[in-house]
Write an enzyme that holds these catalytic residues in place. Structure first.
Site, mmCIF file in Angstrom:
data_model
loop_
_atom_site.group_PDB
_atom_site.id
_atom_site.type_symbol
_atom_site.label_atom_id
_atom_site.label_comp_id
_atom_site.label_asym_id
_atom_site.label_seq_id
_atom_site.Cartn_x
_atom_site.Cartn_y
_atom_site.Cartn_z
ATOM 1 N N ASN A 42 0.819 -1.212 0.000
ATOM 2 C CA ASN A 42 0.000 0.000 0.000
ATOM 3 C C ASN A 42 0.855 1.266 0.000
ATOM 4 O OD1 ASN A 42 -2.589 1.643 1.605
ATOM 5 N ND2 ASN A 42 -3.025 0.163 0.003
ATOM 6 N N HIS A 74 -1.637 4.122 0.937
ATOM 7 C CA HIS A 74 -2.203 4.327 -0.396
ATOM 8 C C HIS A 74 -3.705 4.554 -0.325
ATOM 9 C CE1 HIS A 74 -3.053 3.142 -4.719
ATOM 10 N NE2 HIS A 74 -1.992 3.917 -4.875
ATOM 11 N N CYS A 75 -4.367 3.836 0.572
ATOM 12 C CA CYS A 75 -5.818 3.994 0.740
ATOM 13 C C CYS A 75 -6.188 5.426 1.131
ATOM 14 C CB CYS A 75 -6.339 3.052 1.816
ATOM 15 S SG CYS A 75 -5.963 1.310 1.587
ATOM 16 N N ALA A 76 -5.303 6.094 1.861
ATOM 17 C CA ALA A 76 -5.584 7.418 2.402
ATOM 18 C C ALA A 76 -5.230 8.543 1.444
ATOM 19 C CB ALA A 76 -4.823 7.610 3.712
#
Length: 354
Positions: free
Chosen positions: A291, A342-344
Site C-alpha cells: 500500500n 495508499h488507501c488514504a
C-alpha cells in the site's frame, strides 16, 4: 483478459509514477469512525501530510476546513489547500476522482476527472457523504478547470492498477462482488472499464485477500505496478499463516502473466508484515507493504513498528524504484480502520493543473 485496438480508446489511464500535480486526502473527523483513535490517527495524518507536501501540493478535504487550514499552516501554505467537504471517511483513494487523459484531435493530453459511484465497499458502511465528496470539491474549484464526468458504475480507486500503457490489473473478488454492480456481468464490467478508462486489456486476478480487509481484496493491498514490466506483490513466508495458501496461488498467477509484449513480468516479493490485531476485539488487521504511494520521484512506504520487516520492505521497493527516494511513514494507526497509506491518498495528475 481482453484486448481492443488502441485506435478506439481515446482515453488513457496514467500510471502512478507519472508527474503528479497534487494529492487528495481527507482529515479524520472527530464525529466519525476514527473517534476512538482520534489522537493516534491525527498524529499519523500530520506525518503523512508533511511527507506528501515534500513532493507535491496537498488538497485536504475537511468538515472544519478553516480550523484545519490554520492547524496545518506550518507545513507550508503555498503547498496546502483545505476544502470544506461532506466526506465522512478518510479513504480518499476509493471515492476521489480517477483521472484519465484524453487526446482530442492533437498530441496534447487533456485531463478528465471521472466520478464513479461509491457505495461503502459494497454497502458495508454508510457512504453518502463520501460519494458526494468529489463533486463538492470540483464545484469548489479544487481541480482547476478540469471537467468532471459522473459515472453511475460503482468503482473504487484502490481496486485498479494501471501501467499507463493500456493494461489494467484488478481482482475478481472485488469487481465481481454482487454488492457493487449486480446488474453487470464480468464481460460488461470489463467493457465499461475499457470504455471509461481507455485501457486495452484487463487482467483479472482470482487469488489473495488479507485477513481483516473489508474491501474484498483491493489490488492495492496485494499487487502493484512499479513499471510497465515490474510488479511488486505481497508474499507470505509463513506456511502456518491462514493466508499463506491463497497468497501462494496469487504468486503462481503472477508468474504465469505476460506483458502486452508477451514477456514475463519482473516480480518483486514484498515481506510479510508481522501480524497486528485490533485492540478492541482482537481481529487481525490487514497490514501490507503493497500500500505504498509513488509521488514525483519518491515512494512513500508504510511501516508498522517492526523495523526488521519495515526495512526489508523499503529495501525491496528500492530495487523496484532505483531512481526514487524511499521514505517510510508509520501507518500503524491507519490499520485500526483497516487501511494504510495508499488507501488514504489519491494522486491528481499534473495535467490537471497545467
Amino acid at each position: 483478459m481482453n484486448a481492443l485496438p488502441s485506435a478506439i480508446c481515446p482515453r488513457r489511464l496514467p500510471a502512478e509514477w507519472e508527474p503528479v500535480g497534487a494529492v487528495l486526502m481527507a482529515w479524520p473527523r472527530a464525529d466519525g469512525d476514527w473517534a476512538p483513535y482520534l489522537k493516534e490517527v491525527r498524529a499519523c495524518y500530520m506525518e503523512l501530510c508533511a511527507a506528501v507536501m515534500r513532493h507535491a501540493p496537498l488538497l485536504l478535504l475537511s468538515a472544519t476546513a478553516e480550523a484545519n487550514a490554520q492547524e496545518l499552516a506550518h507545513l507550508g501554505k503555498d503547498r496546502l489547500r483545505v476544502c470544506s467537504s461532506p466526506a465522512q471517511d478518510t479513504w480518499s483513494r476509493d471515492y476521489g476522482p480517477i483521472t484519465v487523459l484524453q487526446q482530442l484531435g492533437s498530441e496534447t493530453e487533456t485531463p478528465l476527472l471521472l466520478d464513479f459511484r461509491f457505495n461503502g465497499w459494497g454497502g458495508k458502511y454508510q457512504a453518502d457523504g463520501d460519494n458526494q465528496a468529489t463533486a463538492a470539491a470540483w464545484r469548489g474549484g479544487a481541480f482547476g478547470g478540469a471537467p468532471l464526468e459522473a459515472v453511475e458504475m460503482v468503482l473504487e480507486g484502490g481496486s485498479i492498477e494501471s501501467d499507463g500503457k493500456g493494461t489494467l490489473l484488478t481482482t475478481s473478488t472485488c469487481l465481481l462482488s454482487p454488492e457493487r454492480n449486480p446488474q453487470l456481468s464480468q464481460a460488461e464490467i470489463e467493457a465499461a472499464l475499457i470504455s471509461h478508462l481507455g485501457v486495452e486489456r484487463v487482467i483479472w486476478l482470482g487469488h489473495g485477500q488479507l485477513s481483516g480487509d473489508d474491501t474484498d481484496a483491493h489490488i492495492d493491498t496485494l499487487v502493484r505496478f512499479c513499471s510497465p514490466g515490474t510488479l511488486a506483490y505481497v508474499a507470505c513466508d509463513d506456511p502456518s499463516d491462514p493466508q499463506a495458501a491463497s497468497l501462494k496461488l496469487l504468486e503462481a498467477e503472477l508468474q504465469a502473466l505476460r506483458t502486452a509484449d508477451g514477456e514475463p513480468y519482473r516480480l518483486i516479493p514484498l515481506p510479510w508484515p508481522r501480524a497486528r490485531f485490533a485492540p478492541d476485539d482482537g481481529r487481525r488487521l490487514p497490514a501490507t507493504y503493497a500500500n505504498f504511494l509513488i509521488l514525483n520521484g519518491a515512494v512513500l512506504v508504510p511501516s508498522y513498528g517492526y523495523p526488521p520487516r519495515d526495512l526489508a520492505a523499503q529495501t525491496a521497493l528500492a530495487k523496484a524504484f532505483p531512481a526514487h527516494t524511499i521514505e517510510a511513514v508509520d501507518c500503524s494507526a491507519l490499520l485500526l480502520q483497516h487501511g494504510s497509506l495508499h488507501c488514504a491518498t489519491m494522486q491528481i495528475p499534473a495535467a490537471v493543473y497545467q
